[in-house]
Motif scaffolding. Structure first.
Motif: not given
Ligand code: URA
Length: 209
Positions: A104, A133, A135, A192-194, A199-202
């Motif tokens: 993204r 995620m 999003a 843009g986070y849920i 959080g950021d899954a990656g």
């Molecule tokens: N990607 C993620 O890893 N977390 C989010 O909350 C949104 C997009």
């Protein structure tokens, strides 16, 4: 319209709650994502086709069910989708694995495609497209388009956590695609986070925070 399934299995809910906790470290996060992906596959594979087969038990000859010849492909959206592959392949070891690389753009929040490698016979396979995620839905929509361009016809999107905005975007663009998610959360925030999300899954999977 394709199916939208929020999986309410207690084990999925429990493990999902665990990975939401910001104090869960990379090792446990990864192991739990594996387990959740496996449990979700169990649910998402309920409609796989069966066929009759004759089997000789030590006692008698009988006709029972086995999976029909229909082939599966698992396609993670890089990079976070990779975290779900092992759990799925443990249940479906014969599945082929494709990869779709997108990231993204942090300014525009738009997906950018940089790598695609799929099984050659993707047009004959049921595809499980995986990304933890959902999003904005931008990456999922583009990944589905990339799969369709290469002939994929039956696509299921499997995500751990989804925002309503992402579900709506995918359903509008691809009404034929079924969506399976562990949780439909409240919303997206301005970054843009849920919310509440995880959080950021990656970053949490690969320890790159
Ligand atoms: N990607 C993620 O890893 N977390 C989010 O909350 C949104 C997009």
């Amino acid at each position: 319209m394709g199916k939208f399934v929020e999986m309410d299995h207690p084990l999925i809910q429990h493990k999902l709650t665990m990975i939401r906790n910001k104090n869960v470290g990379t090792k446990d996060f990864r192991a739990l994502v594996d387990e959740i992906a496996m449990l979700m596959t169990y649910e998402a594979s309920r409609d796989l086709q069966l066929e009759d087969v004759v089997v000789e038990t030590p006692v008698a000859t009988t006709t029972k069910k086995q999976l029909a010849g229909k082939k599966l492909a698992v396609v993670p959206i890089l990079r976070a989708g990779l975290g779900m592959v092992d759990g799925i392949v443990q249940l479906i070891p014969a599945a082929k694995i494709g990869h779709i690389g997108m990231y993204r753009d942090e300014q525009t929040l738009e997906p950018v495609e940089y790598f695609i490698k799929l099984p050659e016979d993707i047009d004959q396979r049921d595809v499980l497209l995986v990304d933890p995620m959902l999003a904005t839905g931008g990456s999922a929509k583009d990944a589905i388009l990339a799969l369709k361009k290469r002939g994929a016809k039956h696509i299921k999107l499997i995500t751990l956590v989804s925002a309503p905005e992402g579900v709506e975007a995918v359903q509008q663009a691809h009404p034929d695609v079924d969506i399976y998610t562990g949780s439909l959360d409240e919303k997206l925030n301005e970054h843009g986070y849920i919310v509440p999300g995880l959080g950021d899954a990656g970053d949490r999977l690969f320890g790159t925070m």
